[in-house]
Design a protein around this motif. Structure first.
Motif, mmCIF file in Angstrom:
data_model
loop_
_atom_site.group_PDB
_atom_site.id
_atom_site.type_symbol
_atom_site.label_atom_id
_atom_site.label_comp_id
_atom_site.label_asym_id
_atom_site.label_seq_id
_atom_site.Cartn_x
_atom_site.Cartn_y
_atom_site.Cartn_z
ATOM 1 N N TRP A 7 -51.842 -43.883 2.441
ATOM 2 C CA TRP A 7 -51.150 -42.601 2.577
ATOM 3 C C TRP A 7 -51.649 -41.584 1.555
ATOM 4 O O TRP A 7 -51.710 -40.384 1.848
ATOM 5 C CB TRP A 7 -49.637 -42.788 2.478
ATOM 6 N N LEU A 8 -52.048 -42.045 0.379
ATOM 7 C CA LEU A 8 -52.634 -41.124 -0.595
ATOM 8 C C LEU A 8 -53.924 -40.508 -0.060
ATOM 9 O O LEU A 8 -54.155 -39.303 -0.205
ATOM 10 C CB LEU A 8 -52.920 -41.849 -1.914
ATOM 11 N N LEU A 9 -54.746 -41.326 0.569
ATOM 12 C CA LEU A 9 -55.988 -40.804 1.160
ATOM 13 C C LEU A 9 -55.690 -39.794 2.259
ATOM 14 O O LEU A 9 -56.363 -38.772 2.372
ATOM 15 C CB LEU A 9 -56.851 -41.953 1.691
ATOM 16 N N HIS A 10 -54.680 -40.089 3.080
ATOM 17 C CA HIS A 10 -54.267 -39.126 4.108
ATOM 18 C C HIS A 10 -53.893 -37.791 3.468
ATOM 19 O O HIS A 10 -54.287 -36.727 3.943
ATOM 20 C CB HIS A 10 -53.065 -39.659 4.902
ATOM 21 N N ASP A 11 -53.099 -37.855 2.396
ATOM 22 C CA ASP A 11 -52.655 -36.630 1.730
ATOM 23 C C ASP A 11 -53.826 -35.870 1.117
ATOM 24 O O ASP A 11 -53.923 -34.651 1.250
ATOM 25 C CB ASP A 11 -51.636 -36.955 0.627
ATOM 26 N N ILE A 12 -54.717 -36.580 0.439
ATOM 27 C CA ILE A 12 -55.854 -35.948 -0.227
ATOM 28 C C ILE A 12 -56.788 -35.280 0.775
ATOM 29 O O ILE A 12 -57.250 -34.167 0.568
ATOM 30 C CB ILE A 12 -56.623 -36.976 -1.084
ATOM 31 N N MET A 13 -57.041 -35.968 1.894
ATOM 32 C CA MET A 13 -57.980 -35.449 2.889
ATOM 33 C C MET A 13 -57.319 -34.520 3.900
ATOM 34 O O MET A 13 -58.001 -33.897 4.700
ATOM 35 C CB MET A 13 -58.674 -36.610 3.602
ATOM 36 N N GLY A 14 -55.984 -34.433 3.873
ATOM 37 C CA GLY A 14 -55.286 -33.549 4.797
ATOM 38 C C GLY A 14 -55.317 -34.033 6.231
ATOM 39 O O GLY A 14 -55.329 -33.227 7.165
ATOM 40 N N ILE A 15 -55.346 -35.338 6.426
ATOM 41 C CA ILE A 15 -55.367 -35.901 7.776
ATOM 42 C C ILE A 15 -53.984 -35.772 8.403
ATOM 43 O O ILE A 15 -52.999 -36.226 7.831
ATOM 44 C CB ILE A 15 -55.787 -37.388 7.750
#
Length: 133
Positions: free
Chosen positions: A115-123
């Protein structure tokens, strides 16, 4: 580092403010001096930024924010939509599953990292809302 809190019963605004204060305290204690605090509650952001009076129902926690924000560090407080903060949503949900109090994690949970990666990449990610009525 991450943390979850089981606060028992309280309002959504109280939970948001208590979580934010806990996060700022942890950041200060760990030596971070540039912090960006994202909250998905415009009410909580308003209470923090407008220095709620002592007689306000969130006045005590607002006073704690005033103290924390007066320390020698750079803290930016801003509102973000829930859809841009899935990691916080994930941790909030985990808070319901732990014993009362605050629980720290020194290693990322693989789901949290997702979920952190989703937030960082704006997915973008759709949310499923189930009508229980």
């Amino acid at each position: 580092m991450a943390f979850v809190c089981n606060l028992g019963k309280c309002s959504i605004t109280s939970a948001e403010l208590k979580g934010a204060v806990t996060g700022l305290r942890l950041a200060w204690d760990k030596g971070y001096r540039r912090v960006h605090l994202n909250l998905d509650s415009t009410t909580a952001v308003g209470i923090i930024m407008n220095n709620a009076e002592d007689d306000h129902r969130h006045g005590i926690i607002a006073k704690e924010f005033n103290y924390l924000l007066s320390l020698d560090w750079d803290v930016r407080v801003s509102h973000v939509y829930r859809e841009a903060n899935f990691a916080a949503d994930f941790l909030a949900a985990k808070g319901h599953l732990v014993d009362f109090g605050t629980h720290l994690f020194n290693v990322y949970d693989p789901e949290l990292e997702h979920w952190l990666l989703h937030d960082i990449m704006g997915i973008p990610h759709d949310r499923l809302i189930i009508n229980t009525i």
